[in-house]
Design a protein around this motif. Structure first.
Motif, PDB file in Angstrom:
ATOM      1  N   PRO A  52       0.845  -1.193   0.000  1.00 29.15           N
ATOM      2  CA  PRO A  52       0.000   0.000   0.000  1.00 29.15           C
ATOM      3  C   PRO A  52       0.881   1.244   0.000  1.00 29.15           C
ATOM      4  O   PRO A  52       2.091   1.157   0.162  1.00 29.15           O
ATOM      5  N   CYS A  64      -4.494  -1.422  -0.712  1.00 28.86           N
ATOM      6  CA  CYS A  64      -4.704  -0.088  -1.266  1.00 28.86           C
ATOM      7  C   CYS A  64      -4.457  -0.121  -2.772  1.00 28.86           C
ATOM      8  O   CYS A  64      -5.038  -0.929  -3.496  1.00 28.86           O
ATOM      9  N   HIS A  72     -10.549   4.794  -0.669  1.00 24.49           N
ATOM     10  CA  HIS A  72     -10.756   3.336  -0.699  1.00 24.49           C
ATOM     11  C   HIS A  72     -12.252   3.086  -0.508  1.00 24.49           C
ATOM     12  O   HIS A  72     -12.698   2.659   0.548  1.00 24.49           O
TER      13      HIS A  72
END
Length: 282
Positions: free
Chosen positions: A27, A103, A241
């Motif tokens: 991420p 992510c 997200h």
């Protein structure tokens, strides 16, 4: 940590644990370093490396232009990130792996499965990045960076990136190549010598290719619909997200296990147990 050359780009990686391999896409946006699995945001608390390395070999690496990996001043596009992952797998002699993306790493994980489905046993897509606000924020960042470069010059980008530790997400002026500018003097020299016209084309083209849709960037929906790799999808619930991004992947992918729980219930114990249970079935 080991460092290898992947198509001329320095790539830092580490293998933690012993067992079936999991290639882990970090991420962190444009600072997707391997350290983010243990130090970045909620991933620091979730402890995936500690939990998964008890049964698996966790292969973590700095995405190109992140951490201690190198970079190349070229139009950035998702397949280039996948090429780095394939090069790492080839170097390690791995024919098939599980994958996990956190992510923005979810985009690369999905694209690897599309590019070489026979090498991916399963994929965990944890809090995939995407959504209307996410796309707008990313393109705004590139616009702000390009404005700085046009006003002050490419050399000024190098000087500013080397004067701060901030990443592209916090300070758009440093640009998406900031990490490589700080760790590779030869790259920084060549970068500074680039004409402004060429640089403008590279930056504008990168923004257009990377963030061209209001959902999960990268994989085309038709490619996802034809993919037979099983996936565990765990939704996020903030502006970068979005739940819509996770639901989009669920809609497109034929073999999905969607963990429909709010983030507040995605605790360390619950999340690691859910991921381990999924991996054990594949």
């Amino acid at each position: 940590m080991p460092v290898i050359d992947v198509d001329g780009i320095r790539t830092r990686y580490e293998i933690v644990g012993d067992g079936p391999p999991i290639l882990m896409f970090s991420p962190g946006g444009f600072d997707s370093s391997l350290d983010n699995w243990t130090s970045f945001g909620r991933y620091k608390e979730l402890g995936f490396i500690d939990a998964l390395s008890q049964e698996y070999s966790c292969i973590v690496f700095d995405r190109r232009e992140s951490g201690q990996s190198g970079g190349r001043l070229e139009r950035l596009a998702w397949p280039k990130y996948v090429d780095q992952a394939i090069g790492l797998l080839d170097h390690l002699g791995l024919d098939a792996v599980h994958t996990m993306g956190g992510c923005v790493g979810c985009s690369s994980a999905a694209l690897l499965a599309i590019a070489q489905p026979g090498r991916v046993r399963s994929m965990v897509l944890f809090s995939p990045a995407g959504g209307v606000t996410y796309r707008a924020a990313q393109q705004k960042r590139f616009t702000q960076h390009l404005g700085f470069a046009l006003e002050h010059g490419v050399k000024a980008v190098v000087e500013h990136a080397q004067s701060t530790a901030s990443g592209f997400s916090k300070d758009p002026r440093v640009g998406p190549w900031a990490a490589a500018l700080r760790t590779d003097d030869d790259f920084a020299r060549r970068y500074a010598e680039t004409t402004l016209e060429r640089y403008q084309t590279i930056v504008a083209g990168s923004a257009r290719l990377l963030f061209d849709r209001d959902t999960v960037p990268g994989p085309e929906p038709e490619d996802l619909q034809l993919l037979e790799v099983p996936a565990l999808i765990v939704p996020g619930e903030d502006l970068s997200h979005t739940r819509s991004a996770a639901r989009y992947l669920e809609e497109c992918l034929p073999q999905t296990d969607y963990w429909d729980v709010p983030v507040i219930e995605q605790t360390r114990d619950a999340s690691t147990a859910r991921v381990r249970e999924f991996l054990s079935r594949h």
